[in-house]
Design a protein around this motif. Structure first.
Motif, PDB file in Angstrom:
ATOM      1  N   VAL A   1       0.843  -1.193   0.000  1.00 33.26           N
ATOM      2  CA  VAL A   1       0.000   0.000   0.000  1.00 33.26           C
ATOM      3  C   VAL A   1       0.881   1.246   0.000  1.00 33.26           C
ATOM      4  O   VAL A   1       2.099   1.171   0.153  1.00 33.26           O
ATOM      5  N   TYR A   2       0.240   2.413  -0.144  1.00 31.50           N
ATOM      6  CA  TYR A   2       0.930   3.693  -0.116  1.00 31.50           C
ATOM      7  C   TYR A   2       0.367   4.526   1.038  1.00 31.50           C
ATOM      8  O   TYR A   2      -0.851   4.622   1.203  1.00 31.50           O
ATOM      9  N   ALA A   3       1.253   5.097   1.806  1.00 29.25           N
ATOM     10  CA  ALA A   3       0.814   5.938   2.914  1.00 29.25           C
ATOM     11  C   ALA A   3       0.435   7.319   2.398  1.00 29.25           C
ATOM     12  O   ALA A   3       1.071   7.851   1.493  1.00 29.25           O
ATOM     13  N   VAL A   4      -0.622   7.883   2.964  1.00 22.33           N
ATOM     14  CA  VAL A   4      -1.035   9.247   2.645  1.00 22.33           C
ATOM     15  C   VAL A   4      -1.288   9.982   3.948  1.00 22.33           C
ATOM     16  O   VAL A   4      -1.635   9.376   4.967  1.00 22.33           O
ATOM     17  N   LYS A   5      -1.080  11.293   3.920  1.00 21.92           N
ATOM     18  CA  LYS A   5      -1.402  12.125   5.074  1.00 21.92           C
ATOM     19  C   LYS A   5      -2.504  13.092   4.680  1.00 21.92           C
ATOM     20  O   LYS A   5      -2.408  13.759   3.643  1.00 21.92           O
ATOM     21  N   ILE A   6      -3.514  13.156   5.520  1.00 22.89           N
ATOM     22  CA  ILE A   6      -4.661  14.020   5.264  1.00 22.89           C
ATOM     23  C   ILE A   6      -4.774  15.004   6.422  1.00 22.89           C
ATOM     24  O   ILE A   6      -4.898  14.599   7.586  1.00 22.89           O
ATOM     25  N   ARG A   7      -4.679  16.280   6.098  1.00 24.46           N
ATOM     26  CA  ARG A   7      -4.747  17.316   7.133  1.00 24.46           C
ATOM     27  C   ARG A   7      -6.205  17.670   7.406  1.00 24.46           C
ATOM     28  O   ARG A   7      -6.974  17.955   6.489  1.00 24.46           O
ATOM     29  N   VAL A   8      -6.554  17.641   8.696  1.00 26.52           N
ATOM     30  CA  VAL A   8      -7.928  17.895   9.119  1.00 26.52           C
ATOM     31  C   VAL A   8      -7.928  19.000  10.171  1.00 26.52           C
ATOM     32  O   VAL A   8      -7.116  18.972  11.104  1.00 26.52           O
ATOM     33  N   LYS A   9      -8.811  19.965  10.010  1.00 26.94           N
ATOM     34  CA  LYS A   9      -8.965  21.003  11.024  1.00 26.94           C
ATOM     35  C   LYS A   9      -9.632  20.406  12.249  1.00 26.94           C
ATOM     36  O   LYS A   9     -10.698  19.803  12.157  1.00 26.94           O
ATOM     37  N   ASN A  10      -8.989  20.565  13.397  1.00 31.12           N
ATOM     38  CA  ASN A  10      -9.447  19.910  14.625  1.00 31.12           C
ATOM     39  C   ASN A  10     -10.345  20.840  15.433  1.00 31.12           C
ATOM     40  O   ASN A  10      -9.981  21.982  15.720  1.00 31.12           O
ATOM     41  N   ASP A  11     -11.500  20.336  15.790  1.00 31.70           N
ATOM     42  CA  ASP A  11     -12.415  21.103  16.631  1.00 31.70           C
ATOM     43  C   ASP A  11     -12.246  20.778  18.113  1.00 31.70           C
ATOM     44  O   ASP A  11     -13.046  21.197  18.951  1.00 31.70           O
ATOM     45  N   GLY A  12     -11.195  20.027  18.425  1.00 26.20           N
ATOM     46  CA  GLY A  12     -10.938  19.628  19.808  1.00 26.20           C
ATOM     47  C   GLY A  12     -11.328  18.195  20.090  1.00 26.20           C
ATOM     48  O   GLY A  12     -10.919  17.621  21.108  1.00 26.20           O
ATOM     49  N   TYR A  13     -12.098  17.593  19.195  1.00 22.49           N
ATOM     50  CA  TYR A  13     -12.540  16.216  19.394  1.00 22.49           C
ATOM     51  C   TYR A  13     -11.472  15.209  18.986  1.00 22.49           C
ATOM     52  O   TYR A  13     -11.321  14.162  19.607  1.00 22.49           O
ATOM     53  N   LEU A  14     -10.734  15.532  17.942  1.00 21.88           N
ATOM     54  CA  LEU A  14      -9.742  14.594  17.410  1.00 21.88           C
ATOM     55  C   LEU A  14      -8.516  14.526  18.316  1.00 21.88           C
ATOM     56  O   LEU A  14      -8.011  15.549  18.776  1.00 21.88           O
ATOM     57  N   LYS A  15      -8.049  13.305  18.553  1.00 20.40           N
ATOM     58  CA  LYS A  15      -6.908  13.079  19.426  1.00 20.40           C
ATOM     59  C   LYS A  15      -5.851  12.254  18.700  1.00 20.40           C
ATOM     60  O   LYS A  15      -6.150  11.483  17.781  1.00 20.40           O
ATOM     61  N   ILE A  16      -4.610  12.405  19.142  1.00 20.08           N
ATOM     62  CA  ILE A  16      -3.517  11.609  18.580  1.00 20.08           C
ATOM     63  C   ILE A  16      -3.759  10.136  18.882  1.00 20.08           C
ATOM     64  O   ILE A  16      -4.074   9.765  20.019  1.00 20.08           O
ATOM     65  N   GLY A  17      -3.636   9.289  17.872  1.00 24.39           N
ATOM     66  CA  GLY A  17      -3.841   7.852  18.049  1.00 24.39           C
ATOM     67  C   GLY A  17      -5.258   7.396  17.762  1.00 24.39           C
ATOM     68  O   GLY A  17      -5.527   6.200  17.674  1.00 24.39           O
ATOM     69  N   MET A  18      -6.198   8.320  17.608  1.00 21.77           N
ATOM     70  CA  MET A  18      -7.587   7.973  17.304  1.00 21.77           C
ATOM     71  C   MET A  18      -7.687   7.447  15.877  1.00 21.77           C
ATOM     72  O   MET A  18      -6.975   7.884  14.989  1.00 21.77           O
TER      73      MET A  18
END
Length: 297
Positions: free
Chosen positions: A274-291
């Motif tokens: 597979v190929y790794a991709v990074k998707i940047r998302v604006k965080n509203d405070g709900y998203l956490k590292i490792g989620m």
């Protein structure tokens, strides 16, 4: 009377549900952020460390400092040495004042003798002697000024390395201040006030969480349909079977294939490249590292 559903029909319903579930997203992965470990640049006791885990800290803010008493005293000592060296500099104006006055008198005598010679009241030898006296005093004055200038220059040269040492101490003093390099949220503290630290020893870890990255993996078949800058839909588990939906932007696509991470559940999927991709998302405070997150292209 209860209606019985044939086994074949039941299996079809289950398979259809599974297919619909599979189609809910095209790729999945976990959220991550650019984490910065801030380390000490000086050795000593941490006198102040004004931050806590979870605290949002601006870039450039001084969050603490390391004891710098010895450096401060060393700087004062160097300044005192510079003062001592410069106190030995000769006062060229004062020390040449007497010879300048002698030169002034010799020049006036030369002019007076020249007038007397013009009136036949003095000899040419007297005028020559007066001119010689002027030249002698000028040479004496030049020699003294040169000597005093050399002495003054030598003393200034002695000050130069002391000035360099002061700049070195200033640099060391600046490193005693703990300045936050990037704005973000403090993730982990590795040290506390009154603990002893050393150069290179981690003090805390920080990351900007207002914008977070989802690292997902796509297959070779999906690769032609994904490009940097593309807007995608990011799904995150909410409550029950529902999702929270975010808009994301593809910021990076790996230029080489790799084996799927073993967090993928099935052995067959783990065997695929597979190929790794990074998707940047604006965080509203709900998203956490490792989620975990899922992507719909």
């Amino acid at each position: 009377m209860k209606t019985k559903i044939p086994a074949i029909a039941l299996i079809s319903i289950v398979l259809a549900a599974c297919q619909n579930k599979k189609k809910a997203y095209d790729a999945s992965g976990t959220f991550e952020a650019v984490e910065t470990i801030v380390s000490s640049e000086a050795a000593g006791i941490i006198r102040v460390l004004d931050l806590e885990e979870g605290q949002v800290v601006d870039s450039g803010r001084i969050v603490g400092y390391i004891d710098s008493t010895q450096l401060y005293l060393k700087k004062r000592q160097l300044r005192a040495q510079i003062g001592t060296v410069r106190s030995g500099k000769p006062d060229i104006t004062a020390q040449t004042a007497a010879l300048k006055e002698q030169l002034h008198q010799a020049e006036r005598e030369q002019q007076r003798t020249a007038r007397l010679v013009a009136a036949d009241a003095a000899t040419q030898k007297q005028l020559d002697d007066a001119g010689t006296q002027v030249l002698v005093v000028k040479k004496q004055l030049a020699a003294l000024q040169s000597s005093l200038g050399i002495t003054s220059g030598n003393l200034e040269e002695q000050v130069v390395p002391l000035d360099v040492q002061i700049r070195q101490v200033d640099d060391q003093l600046s490193k005693c201040r703990l300045v936050n390099p990037v704005g973000g949220t403090v993730l982990t503290k590795y040290a506390e006030a009154n603990e002893v630290t050393a150069p290179g020893k981690p003090v805390y870890k920080i990351a900007a969480l207002n914008s977070i990255l989802l690292r997902a993996y796509i297959t070779g078949d999906q690769l032609p349909h994904v490009k940097p800058g593309q807007t995608v839909k990011v799904l995150v588990d909410d409550t029950g079977s529902s999702y929270k939906t975010y808009s994301g932007t593809v910021s990076w696509i790996s230029d080489k294939a790799e084996f799927t991470p073993k967090t993928i559940q099935t052995k067959e999927e783990r065997a695929n490249l597979v190929y790794a991709v990074k998707i940047r998302v604006k965080n509203d405070g709900y998203l956490k590292i490792g989620m975990y997150g899922e992507v719909k292209f």
